[in-house]
Design a protein around this motif. Structure first.
Motif, PDB file in Angstrom:
ATOM      1  N   VAL A   1      -2.226  -8.036  -5.998  1.00 49.53           N
ATOM      2  CA  VAL A   1      -0.832  -8.172  -5.546  1.00 49.53           C
ATOM      3  C   VAL A   1      -0.732  -7.454  -4.209  1.00 49.53           C
TER       4      VAL A   1
ATOM      5  N   THR B   1       7.695   5.809   6.855  1.00 48.63           N
ATOM      6  CA  THR B   1       8.146   4.851   7.869  1.00 48.63           C
ATOM      7  C   THR B   1       8.214   3.441   7.301  1.00 48.63           C
TER       8      THR B   1
ATOM      9  N   HIS C   1       9.778  -0.801   8.734  1.00 47.00           N
ATOM     10  CA  HIS C   1      10.209  -1.539   9.914  1.00 47.00           C
ATOM     11  C   HIS C   1      11.684  -1.890   9.795  1.00 47.00           C
ATOM     12  N   SER C   2      12.008  -2.713   8.788  1.00 46.31           N
ATOM     13  CA  SER C   2      13.403  -3.162   8.668  1.00 46.31           C
ATOM     14  C   SER C   2      13.982  -3.024   7.253  1.00 46.31           C
TER      15      SER C   2
ATOM     16  N   ILE D   1       0.843  -1.213   0.000  1.00 43.38           N
ATOM     17  CA  ILE D   1       0.000   0.000   0.000  1.00 43.38           C
ATOM     18  C   ILE D   1       0.870   1.251   0.000  1.00 43.38           C
TER      19      ILE D   1
ATOM     20  N   LYS E   1      -6.470  -2.408   8.544  1.00 43.43           N
ATOM     21  CA  LYS E   1      -7.757  -2.822   9.126  1.00 43.43           C
ATOM     22  C   LYS E   1      -7.603  -3.405  10.521  1.00 43.43           C
ATOM     23  N   GLU E   2      -6.416  -4.038  10.775  1.00 45.32           N
ATOM     24  CA  GLU E   2      -6.233  -4.682  12.084  1.00 45.32           C
ATOM     25  C   GLU E   2      -6.370  -3.656  13.219  1.00 45.32           C
TER      26      GLU E   2
ATOM     27  N   MET F   1      -5.044  -1.029  -6.050  1.00 42.07           N
ATOM     28  CA  MET F   1      -5.296  -0.211  -4.854  1.00 42.07           C
ATOM     29  C   MET F   1      -5.085   1.281  -5.080  1.00 42.07           C
TER      30      MET F   1
HETATM   31  P1  NDP Z   1       3.161  -5.126   3.510  1.00 44.93           P
HETATM   32  O1  NDP Z   1       3.564  -6.323   4.270  1.00 44.93           O
HETATM   33  O2  NDP Z   1       3.401  -5.087   2.054  1.00 44.93           O
HETATM   34  O3  NDP Z   1       3.834  -3.807   4.162  1.00 44.93           O
HETATM   35  C1  NDP Z   1       3.777  -3.595   5.541  1.00 44.93           C
HETATM   36  C2  NDP Z   1       4.447  -2.291   5.907  1.00 44.93           C
HETATM   37  O4  NDP Z   1       4.436  -2.171   7.346  1.00 44.93           O
HETATM   38  C3  NDP Z   1       5.912  -2.221   5.499  1.00 44.93           C
HETATM   39  O5  NDP Z   1       6.270  -0.879   5.257  1.00 44.93           O
HETATM   40  C4  NDP Z   1       6.637  -2.732   6.740  1.00 44.93           C
HETATM   41  O6  NDP Z   1       7.994  -2.300   6.847  1.00 44.93           O
HETATM   42  C5  NDP Z   1       5.791  -2.106   7.835  1.00 44.93           C
HETATM   43  N1  NDP Z   1       5.852  -2.875   9.085  1.00 44.93           N
HETATM   44  C6  NDP Z   1       5.804  -4.214   9.229  1.00 44.93           C
HETATM   45  N2  NDP Z   1       5.875  -4.558  10.527  1.00 44.93           N
HETATM   46  C7  NDP Z   1       5.985  -3.400  11.228  1.00 44.93           C
HETATM   47  C8  NDP Z   1       6.132  -3.088  12.607  1.00 44.93           C
HETATM   48  N3  NDP Z   1       6.176  -4.027  13.553  1.00 44.93           N
HETATM   49  N4  NDP Z   1       6.243  -1.781  12.962  1.00 44.93           N
HETATM   50  C9  NDP Z   1       6.203  -0.802  12.028  1.00 44.93           C
HETATM   51  N5  NDP Z   1       6.071  -1.033  10.701  1.00 44.93           N
HETATM   52  C10 NDP Z   1       5.962  -2.317  10.305  1.00 44.93           C
HETATM   53  O7  NDP Z   1       1.608  -4.931   3.833  1.00 44.93           O
HETATM   54  P2  NDP Z   1       0.457  -4.345   2.863  1.00 44.93           P
HETATM   55  O8  NDP Z   1       0.893  -3.050   2.267  1.00 44.93           O
HETATM   56  O9  NDP Z   1      -0.060  -5.414   1.992  1.00 44.93           O
HETATM   57  O10 NDP Z   1      -0.706  -4.065   3.923  1.00 44.93           O
HETATM   58  C11 NDP Z   1      -0.624  -2.982   4.827  1.00 44.93           C
HETATM   59  C12 NDP Z   1      -1.979  -2.856   5.530  1.00 44.93           C
HETATM   60  O11 NDP Z   1      -2.950  -2.500   4.566  1.00 44.93           O
HETATM   61  C13 NDP Z   1      -2.460  -4.159   6.176  1.00 44.93           C
HETATM   62  O12 NDP Z   1      -3.138  -3.867   7.358  1.00 44.93           O
HETATM   63  C14 NDP Z   1      -3.418  -4.731   5.147  1.00 44.93           C
HETATM   64  O13 NDP Z   1      -4.440  -5.523   5.731  1.00 44.93           O
HETATM   65  C15 NDP Z   1      -4.012  -3.451   4.567  1.00 44.93           C
HETATM   66  N6  NDP Z   1      -4.515  -3.595   3.193  1.00 44.93           N
HETATM   67  C16 NDP Z   1      -3.650  -3.966   2.191  1.00 44.93           C
HETATM   68  C17 NDP Z   1      -4.113  -4.131   0.898  1.00 44.93           C
HETATM   69  C18 NDP Z   1      -3.179  -4.473  -0.221  1.00 44.93           C
HETATM   70  O14 NDP Z   1      -3.618  -4.500  -1.376  1.00 44.93           O
HETATM   71  N7  NDP Z   1      -1.917  -4.736   0.028  1.00 44.93           N
HETATM   72  C19 NDP Z   1      -5.540  -3.948   0.576  1.00 44.93           C
HETATM   73  C20 NDP Z   1      -6.330  -3.504   1.692  1.00 44.93           C
HETATM   74  C21 NDP Z   1      -5.837  -3.357   2.961  1.00 44.93           C
HETATM   75  P3  NDP Z   1       9.185  -3.220   6.191  1.00 44.93           P
HETATM   76  O15 NDP Z   1       8.988  -3.120   4.723  1.00 44.93           O
HETATM   77  O16 NDP Z   1      10.444  -2.563   6.648  1.00 44.93           O
HETATM   78  O17 NDP Z   1       8.984  -4.596   6.738  1.00 44.93           O
END
Ligand code: NDP
Length: 389
Positions: A208, A34, A36-37, A13, A125-126, A271
Protein backbone atom coordinates in the motif's frame (compact mmCIF):
# COMPACT_ATOMS: atom_id res chain seq x y z
CA UNK A 1 16.29 10.85 22.80
CA UNK A 2 16.43 11.24 19.00
CA UNK A 3 14.66 14.33 17.62
CA UNK A 4 13.22 13.72 14.19
CA UNK A 5 12.07 15.78 11.24
CA UNK A 6 9.64 13.93 8.99
CA UNK A 7 9.58 15.41 5.49
CA UNK A 8 6.35 14.22 3.84
CA UNK A 9 4.66 13.29 7.14
CA UNK A 10 1.17 12.98 5.64
CA UNK A 11 2.22 10.44 3.00
CA UNK A 12 2.31 6.67 3.18
CA UNK A 13 5.91 6.56 4.51
CA UNK A 14 5.32 9.53 6.81
CA UNK A 15 2.31 7.87 8.44
CA UNK A 16 4.19 4.57 8.86
CA UNK A 17 7.11 6.46 10.42
CA UNK A 18 4.83 8.12 12.95
CA UNK A 19 3.33 4.72 13.74
CA UNK A 20 6.78 3.37 14.66
CA UNK A 21 7.75 6.56 16.50
CA UNK A 22 4.56 6.39 18.59
CA UNK A 23 5.53 2.89 19.78
CA UNK A 24 8.78 4.25 21.30
CA UNK A 25 8.10 7.55 23.09
CA UNK A 26 11.15 6.90 25.28
CA UNK A 27 13.44 6.98 22.22
CA UNK A 28 11.98 9.40 19.69
CA UNK A 29 10.56 12.89 19.74
CA UNK A 30 9.13 14.65 16.70
CA UNK A 31 10.89 17.95 16.02
CA UNK A 32 9.16 18.86 12.73
CA UNK A 33 6.46 17.55 10.42
CA UNK A 34 5.96 18.66 6.82
CA UNK A 35 3.28 18.25 4.17
CA UNK A 36 2.39 19.96 0.92
CA UNK A 37 -1.33 20.67 0.88
CA UNK A 38 -3.12 18.17 3.15
CA UNK A 39 -3.60 20.62 6.00
CA UNK A 40 -6.25 18.71 7.91
CA UNK A 41 -4.14 15.55 8.11
CA UNK A 42 -1.05 17.54 9.16
CA UNK A 43 -3.06 19.38 11.82
CA UNK A 44 -4.20 16.05 13.31
CA UNK A 45 -0.57 14.87 13.41
CA UNK A 46 0.51 18.11 15.11
CA UNK A 47 -2.18 17.75 17.76
CA UNK A 48 -1.00 14.24 18.47
CA UNK A 49 2.81 14.61 18.27
CA UNK A 50 3.30 18.30 19.23
CA UNK A 51 6.23 19.09 16.91
CA UNK A 52 8.04 22.38 17.37
CA UNK A 53 7.63 23.22 13.68
CA UNK A 54 5.20 22.29 10.89
CA UNK A 55 5.87 23.21 7.26
CA UNK A 56 3.44 23.31 4.34
CA UNK A 57 3.73 24.25 0.67
CA UNK A 58 2.00 27.64 0.46
CA UNK A 59 1.08 30.72 2.46
CA UNK A 60 -2.62 29.82 2.17
CA UNK A 61 -1.99 26.33 3.55
CA UNK A 62 0.09 27.83 6.38
CA UNK A 63 -2.70 30.22 7.27
CA UNK A 64 -5.26 27.40 7.31
CA UNK A 65 -2.99 25.22 9.47
CA UNK A 66 -2.24 28.05 11.91
CA UNK A 67 -5.96 28.72 12.32
CA UNK A 68 -6.73 25.09 13.23
CA UNK A 69 -3.77 24.80 15.61
CA UNK A 70 -4.55 28.11 17.32
CA UNK A 71 -8.14 27.10 17.90
CA UNK A 72 -6.97 23.89 19.58
CA UNK A 73 -4.30 25.64 21.67
CA UNK A 74 -1.41 23.85 19.90
CA UNK A 75 1.87 25.80 20.06
CA UNK A 76 3.53 24.34 16.94
CA UNK A 77 5.16 27.07 14.87
CA UNK A 78 3.94 27.07 11.24
CA UNK A 79 6.10 27.90 8.21
CA UNK A 80 5.85 27.38 4.47
CA UNK A 81 7.98 26.97 1.35
CA UNK A 82 11.24 25.40 0.31
CA UNK A 83 13.52 27.48 2.54
CA UNK A 84 11.48 26.48 5.59
CA UNK A 85 11.72 22.82 4.52
CA UNK A 86 15.51 23.09 4.24
CA UNK A 87 15.70 24.88 7.60
CA UNK A 88 13.76 22.18 9.44
CA UNK A 89 15.86 19.47 7.79
CA UNK A 90 19.10 21.08 8.89
CA UNK A 91 18.07 22.66 12.22
CA UNK A 92 20.36 22.22 15.21
CA UNK A 93 17.36 20.89 17.20
CA UNK A 94 16.97 17.88 14.89
CA UNK A 95 19.11 14.71 14.91
CA UNK A 96 17.53 12.61 12.16
CA UNK A 97 15.52 13.32 9.02
CA UNK A 98 13.05 10.97 7.39
CA UNK A 99 13.20 12.02 3.71
CA UNK A 100 9.73 10.98 2.50
CA UNK A 101 8.59 13.74 0.18
CA UNK A 102 7.61 12.26 -3.16
CA UNK A 103 9.61 13.25 -6.24
CA UNK A 104 12.15 15.93 -7.07
CA UNK A 105 10.63 18.38 -4.56
CA UNK A 106 12.38 16.33 -1.87
CA UNK A 107 15.88 17.02 -3.15
CA UNK A 108 16.64 20.47 -1.64
CA UNK A 109 15.67 19.59 1.96
CA UNK A 110 17.26 16.13 1.76
CA UNK A 111 20.47 17.66 0.47
CA UNK A 112 20.29 20.31 3.20
CA UNK A 113 20.06 17.51 5.79
CA UNK A 114 23.03 15.74 4.18
CA UNK A 115 25.12 18.91 4.23
CA UNK A 116 24.24 19.49 7.88
CA UNK A 117 25.40 15.97 8.79
CA UNK A 118 21.99 14.75 9.98
CA UNK A 119 21.22 11.06 10.12
CA UNK A 120 19.24 10.57 6.91
CA UNK A 121 16.55 7.94 6.53
CA UNK A 122 16.23 7.94 2.75
CA UNK A 123 12.87 6.94 1.30
CA UNK A 124 12.78 9.68 -1.37
CA UNK A 125 14.69 7.74 -4.03
CA UNK A 126 14.10 10.45 -6.65
CA UNK A 127 16.41 12.81 -4.71
CA UNK A 128 19.33 10.38 -4.95
CA UNK A 129 18.55 9.35 -8.54
CA UNK A 130 18.64 12.99 -9.59
CA UNK A 131 21.68 14.18 -7.72
CA UNK A 132 23.82 11.00 -7.48
CA UNK A 133 27.44 12.02 -6.95
CA UNK A 134 26.47 15.46 -5.63
CA UNK A 135 24.42 13.88 -2.85
CA UNK A 136 26.99 11.21 -2.00
CA UNK A 137 29.73 13.88 -1.88
CA UNK A 138 27.61 15.92 0.56
CA UNK A 139 27.10 12.85 2.74
CA UNK A 140 30.78 11.98 2.85
CA UNK A 141 31.88 15.60 3.41
CA UNK A 142 29.58 16.01 6.44
CA UNK A 143 29.77 12.41 7.67
CA UNK A 144 25.96 12.17 7.66
CA UNK A 145 24.88 8.57 8.42
CA UNK A 146 22.78 7.44 5.42
CA UNK A 147 20.23 4.67 6.04
CA UNK A 148 18.27 3.37 3.04
CA UNK A 149 14.56 2.98 3.76
CA UNK A 150 13.39 1.67 0.38
CA UNK A 151 12.69 -1.94 1.36
CA UNK A 152 15.04 -3.39 -1.29
CA UNK A 153 17.98 -1.17 -0.36
CA UNK A 154 17.30 -1.62 3.32
CA UNK A 155 17.42 -5.39 2.71
CA UNK A 156 20.72 -5.10 0.83
CA UNK A 157 22.13 -2.88 3.58
CA UNK A 158 21.19 -5.57 6.11
CA UNK A 159 22.96 -8.24 4.01
CA UNK A 160 26.21 -6.29 3.66
CA UNK A 161 29.06 -6.40 6.19
CA UNK A 162 29.64 -3.51 8.62
CA UNK A 163 32.10 -0.95 7.25
CA UNK A 164 31.14 -1.85 3.67
CA UNK A 165 31.99 1.66 2.39
CA UNK A 166 30.53 1.30 -1.14
CA UNK A 167 33.36 -1.03 -2.17
CA UNK A 168 31.93 -4.33 -3.50
CA UNK A 169 35.31 -5.75 -4.59
CA UNK A 170 36.84 -5.29 -1.12
CA UNK A 171 34.08 -7.31 0.50
CA UNK A 172 33.67 -10.14 -2.01
CA UNK A 173 30.35 -8.83 -3.27
CA UNK A 174 29.71 -9.94 -6.83
CA UNK A 175 26.13 -8.73 -7.34
CA UNK A 176 23.17 -7.13 -5.68
CA UNK A 177 19.89 -8.78 -6.58
CA UNK A 178 16.97 -6.37 -6.45
CA UNK A 179 13.68 -8.19 -6.15
CA UNK A 180 10.56 -6.81 -7.82
CA UNK A 181 6.97 -7.92 -7.45
CA UNK A 182 6.28 -7.13 -11.12
CA UNK A 183 3.31 -4.98 -10.08
CA UNK A 184 -0.30 -5.39 -11.17
CA UNK A 185 0.42 -6.00 -14.88
CA UNK A 186 2.93 -8.82 -14.67
CA UNK A 187 0.59 -11.23 -16.40
CA UNK A 188 -1.78 -8.92 -18.24
CA UNK A 189 -2.01 -9.43 -22.02
CA UNK A 190 0.56 -7.10 -23.60
CA UNK A 191 -1.87 -5.76 -26.21
CA UNK A 192 -4.33 -4.63 -23.51
CA UNK A 193 -1.83 -2.45 -21.65
CA UNK A 194 -2.89 0.69 -23.55
CA UNK A 195 -6.33 0.33 -21.88
CA UNK A 196 -4.94 0.47 -18.32
CA UNK A 197 -6.73 3.02 -16.10
CA UNK A 198 -5.10 5.01 -13.26
CA UNK A 199 -7.15 3.02 -10.72
CA UNK A 200 -5.85 -0.27 -12.11
CA UNK A 201 -2.28 1.04 -12.13
CA UNK A 202 -2.32 2.16 -8.48
CA UNK A 203 -3.78 -1.17 -7.24
CA UNK A 204 -0.51 -2.82 -6.24
CA UNK A 205 -0.88 -6.54 -5.41
CA UNK A 206 1.33 -6.50 -2.27
CA UNK A 207 2.15 -2.98 -1.05
CA UNK A 208 0.00 0.00 0.00
CA UNK A 209 1.82 3.12 -1.21
CA UNK A 210 1.32 6.66 -2.55
CA UNK A 211 -0.13 7.04 -6.06
CA UNK A 212 3.07 8.10 -7.83
CA UNK A 213 5.20 5.20 -6.62
CA UNK A 214 2.30 2.81 -7.29
CA UNK A 215 2.21 3.86 -10.96
CA UNK A 216 6.02 3.59 -11.04
CA UNK A 217 5.68 0.03 -9.75
CA UNK A 218 3.19 -0.84 -12.48
CA UNK A 219 5.60 0.38 -15.22
CA UNK A 220 8.62 -0.94 -13.29
CA UNK A 221 10.16 2.54 -13.46
CA UNK A 222 10.20 2.19 -9.69
CA UNK A 223 12.64 -0.71 -10.06
CA UNK A 224 14.60 1.29 -12.62
CA UNK A 225 14.96 4.18 -10.17
CA UNK A 226 15.99 1.63 -7.55
CA UNK A 227 18.73 0.29 -9.84
CA UNK A 228 20.18 3.80 -10.01
CA UNK A 229 19.68 4.25 -6.27
CA UNK A 230 21.55 0.96 -5.62
CA UNK A 231 24.42 2.13 -7.78
CA UNK A 232 24.92 5.22 -5.62
CA UNK A 233 24.26 3.61 -2.25
CA UNK A 234 26.37 0.49 -2.73
CA UNK A 235 28.97 1.45 -5.36
CA UNK A 236 27.78 -1.33 -7.68
CA UNK A 237 28.04 -0.98 -11.47
CA UNK A 238 25.00 -1.44 -13.74
CA UNK A 239 26.24 -4.97 -14.57
CA UNK A 240 26.42 -5.82 -10.87
CA UNK A 241 22.78 -4.87 -10.24
CA UNK A 242 20.35 -7.56 -11.32
CA UNK A 243 16.58 -7.28 -11.14
CA UNK A 244 14.74 -10.50 -10.24
CA UNK A 245 10.96 -10.76 -10.39
CA UNK A 246 9.65 -12.28 -7.17
CA UNK A 247 5.85 -11.89 -7.10
CA UNK A 248 5.38 -12.78 -3.41
CA UNK A 249 7.45 -9.76 -2.13
CA UNK A 250 8.77 -11.82 0.80
CA UNK A 251 12.47 -11.59 -0.04
CA UNK A 252 13.11 -7.87 -0.17
CA UNK A 253 16.49 -8.20 -1.93
CA UNK A 254 19.73 -10.18 -1.83
CA UNK A 255 23.50 -9.88 -2.01
CA UNK A 256 25.52 -12.42 -3.96
CA UNK A 257 29.11 -13.04 -2.83
CA UNK A 258 32.10 -14.41 -4.76
CA UNK A 259 32.16 -17.60 -2.67
CA UNK A 260 28.71 -18.58 -3.97
CA UNK A 261 26.78 -17.41 -0.88
CA UNK A 262 23.61 -15.41 -1.40
CA UNK A 263 22.30 -13.50 1.63
CA UNK A 264 18.67 -12.41 1.68
CA UNK A 265 16.42 -10.40 3.98
CA UNK A 266 12.84 -11.61 4.35
CA UNK A 267 9.79 -9.95 5.85
CA UNK A 268 6.16 -9.12 5.39
CA UNK A 269 5.55 -6.32 2.90
CA UNK A 270 5.18 -3.52 5.46
CA UNK A 271 7.40 -0.42 5.38
CA UNK A 272 7.44 -0.18 9.16
CA UNK A 273 10.17 -2.87 9.20
CA UNK A 274 12.79 -0.89 7.21
CA UNK A 275 11.68 2.33 8.94
CA UNK A 276 12.22 0.80 12.40
CA UNK A 277 15.57 -0.59 11.27
CA UNK A 278 16.66 2.84 10.03
CA UNK A 279 15.45 4.64 13.13
CA UNK A 280 17.15 2.32 15.61
CA UNK A 281 20.24 1.24 13.63
CA UNK A 282 22.40 -0.54 14.73
CA UNK A 283 19.85 -1.73 17.31
CA UNK A 284 16.53 -3.46 16.56
CA UNK A 285 13.19 -2.26 17.87
CA UNK A 286 9.59 -3.46 17.54
CA UNK A 287 7.90 -2.08 14.42
CA UNK A 288 4.41 -3.50 14.78
CA UNK A 289 5.07 -5.96 11.94
CA UNK A 290 4.71 -9.67 12.63
CA UNK A 291 7.15 -12.36 11.47
CA UNK A 292 6.80 -14.00 8.06
CA UNK A 293 4.84 -17.24 8.12
CA UNK A 294 6.90 -19.26 5.63
CA UNK A 295 4.75 -22.36 5.90
CA UNK A 296 1.66 -20.33 5.04
CA UNK A 297 3.45 -18.71 2.09
CA UNK A 298 4.69 -22.17 1.02
CA UNK A 299 6.24 -21.13 -2.29
CA UNK A 300 8.65 -18.44 -3.43
CA UNK A 301 9.20 -17.95 -7.15
CA UNK A 302 11.71 -15.97 -9.22
CA UNK A 303 12.13 -15.06 -12.86
CA UNK A 304 13.75 -12.54 -15.17
CA UNK A 305 12.00 -9.27 -16.07
CA UNK A 306 10.69 -8.86 -19.61
CA UNK A 307 12.04 -5.56 -21.02
CA UNK A 308 9.37 -5.56 -23.73
CA UNK A 309 6.62 -5.51 -21.11
CA UNK A 310 8.56 -3.06 -18.92
CA UNK A 311 10.48 -0.66 -21.23
CA UNK A 312 10.89 1.83 -18.35
CA UNK A 313 13.32 -0.58 -16.69
CA UNK A 314 15.52 -0.55 -19.79
CA UNK A 315 15.34 3.27 -19.96
CA UNK A 316 16.59 3.49 -16.37
CA UNK A 317 19.56 1.19 -17.07
CA UNK A 318 20.32 3.36 -20.14
CA UNK A 319 20.25 6.52 -17.98
CA UNK A 320 22.57 4.95 -15.42
CA UNK A 321 25.04 3.97 -18.14
CA UNK A 322 24.83 7.45 -19.72
CA UNK A 323 25.56 9.08 -16.34
CA UNK A 324 25.72 12.84 -15.62
CA UNK A 325 22.28 14.44 -15.71
CA UNK A 326 20.65 11.56 -17.66
CA UNK A 327 19.06 10.02 -14.51
CA UNK A 328 17.69 13.46 -13.52
CA UNK A 329 16.20 13.87 -17.01
CA UNK A 330 14.71 10.37 -16.82
CA UNK A 331 13.24 11.15 -13.41
CA UNK A 332 11.77 14.52 -14.44
CA UNK A 333 10.21 13.09 -17.60
CA UNK A 334 8.77 10.21 -15.58
CA UNK A 335 7.24 12.54 -12.97
CA UNK A 336 5.53 14.59 -15.69
CA UNK A 337 4.37 11.46 -17.55
CA UNK A 338 2.97 9.78 -14.41
CA UNK A 339 1.09 12.92 -13.39
CA UNK A 340 -0.32 13.28 -16.92
CA UNK A 341 -1.41 9.63 -16.82
CA UNK A 342 -3.04 10.04 -13.39
CA UNK A 343 -4.81 13.17 -14.70
CA UNK A 344 -6.18 11.19 -17.67
CA UNK A 345 -4.21 13.24 -20.21
CA UNK A 346 -2.11 10.40 -21.65
CA UNK A 347 -2.51 6.63 -21.83
CA UNK A 348 -0.49 4.10 -19.85
CA UNK A 349 1.75 3.10 -22.75
CA UNK A 350 2.53 6.74 -23.50
CA UNK A 351 4.48 6.94 -20.21
CA UNK A 352 7.53 5.06 -21.48
CA UNK A 353 7.25 6.61 -24.96
CA UNK A 354 7.26 10.11 -23.52
CA UNK A 355 10.30 9.42 -21.32
CA UNK A 356 12.20 7.93 -24.27
CA UNK A 357 11.42 11.00 -26.40
CA UNK A 358 12.63 13.39 -23.71
CA UNK A 359 15.82 11.41 -23.20
CA UNK A 360 16.48 11.42 -26.95
CA UNK A 361 15.81 15.15 -27.16
CA UNK A 362 18.07 16.19 -24.25
CA UNK A 363 21.70 15.10 -24.44
CA UNK A 364 22.41 15.56 -20.70
CA UNK A 365 25.56 17.03 -19.17
CA UNK A 366 27.89 16.45 -16.24
CA UNK A 367 26.62 17.64 -12.84
CA UNK A 368 28.58 20.54 -11.36
CA UNK A 369 26.09 22.15 -8.97
CA UNK A 370 22.59 21.86 -7.57
CA UNK A 371 21.56 24.91 -9.63
CA UNK A 372 22.64 23.23 -12.88
CA UNK A 373 20.91 20.04 -11.90
CA UNK A 374 17.65 21.83 -11.15
CA UNK A 375 17.98 23.61 -14.49
CA UNK A 376 18.21 20.26 -16.30
CA UNK A 377 15.24 19.03 -14.29
CA UNK A 378 13.24 22.08 -15.40
CA UNK A 379 14.27 21.66 -19.06
CA UNK A 380 13.23 18.00 -19.03
CA UNK A 381 9.83 18.88 -17.53
CA UNK A 382 9.27 21.59 -20.14
CA UNK A 383 10.22 19.20 -22.93
CA UNK A 384 7.93 16.47 -21.59
CA UNK A 385 5.02 18.92 -21.29
CA UNK A 386 5.64 20.19 -24.82
CA UNK A 387 5.30 16.61 -26.12
CA UNK A 388 1.99 16.16 -24.27
CA UNK A 389 0.33 19.37 -25.55
P1 NDP B 1 2.83 9.93 -0.76
O1 NDP B 1 2.33 10.46 -2.04
O2 NDP B 1 1.98 9.02 0.02
O3 NDP B 1 3.27 11.15 0.21
C1 NDP B 1 4.08 12.18 -0.27
C2 NDP B 1 4.37 13.18 0.82
O4 NDP B 1 5.13 14.27 0.24
C3 NDP B 1 3.13 13.82 1.42
O5 NDP B 1 3.38 14.19 2.75
C4 NDP B 1 2.95 15.08 0.56
O6 NDP B 1 2.20 16.11 1.20
C5 NDP B 1 4.39 15.50 0.38
N1 NDP B 1 4.58 16.28 -0.85
C6 NDP B 1 4.05 16.04 -2.07
N2 NDP B 1 4.46 16.96 -2.96
C7 NDP B 1 5.26 17.82 -2.28
C8 NDP B 1 5.96 19.01 -2.63
N3 NDP B 1 5.94 19.51 -3.87
N4 NDP B 1 6.67 19.65 -1.66
C9 NDP B 1 6.71 19.17 -0.40
N5 NDP B 1 6.07 18.05 0.00
C10 NDP B 1 5.35 17.38 -0.93
O7 NDP B 1 4.23 9.24 -1.11
P2 NDP B 1 4.89 7.93 -0.43
O8 NDP B 1 4.89 8.07 1.06
O9 NDP B 1 4.35 6.71 -1.04
O10 NDP B 1 6.39 8.05 -0.96
C11 NDP B 1 7.28 9.02 -0.45
C12 NDP B 1 8.67 8.72 -1.00
O11 NDP B 1 9.10 7.48 -0.47
C13 NDP B 1 8.72 8.58 -2.53
O12 NDP B 1 9.93 9.10 -3.00
C14 NDP B 1 8.67 7.08 -2.75
O13 NDP B 1 9.33 6.68 -3.94
C15 NDP B 1 9.43 6.58 -1.53
N6 NDP B 1 9.08 5.22 -1.12
C16 NDP B 1 7.78 4.93 -0.76
C17 NDP B 1 7.43 3.65 -0.39
C18 NDP B 1 6.04 3.33 0.07
O14 NDP B 1 5.80 2.19 0.49
N7 NDP B 1 5.10 4.25 0.02
C19 NDP B 1 8.41 2.55 -0.42
C20 NDP B 1 9.74 2.98 -0.76
C21 NDP B 1 10.06 4.27 -1.12
P3 NDP B 1 0.57 16.16 1.01
O15 NDP B 1 0.06 14.98 1.75
O16 NDP B 1 0.17 17.45 1.65
O17 NDP B 1 0.33 16.12 -0.46
Amino acid sequence: MQRITILGATGSIGVSTLDVVARHPDRYQVYALTAHSRVKELAEQCLRFHPEVAVVGSADAAQALSAILKEKGCKTEVAHGETALCDTASAAECDAVMAAIVGAAGLPPTLAAARAGKKILLANKEALVMSGQLFMDAVSASGAPLLPIDSEHNAIFQCLPHGYGRAPAHHGVSKVLLTASGGPFLKRELDTLHDVTPEEAVAHPNWVMGRKISVDSSTMMNKGLEVIEAHWLFGASAEQIEVVIHPQSVIHSMVSYVDGSVLAQLGNPDMRTPIAYGLAYPERIASGVGAVDLVKIAQLSFFQPDFQRFPCLRLAYDALLAGGTAPAILNAANEVAVQAFLDGRIGFRAIDQLIARVMDALPGTGIASLAELLDQDRLAREKALSFIQ
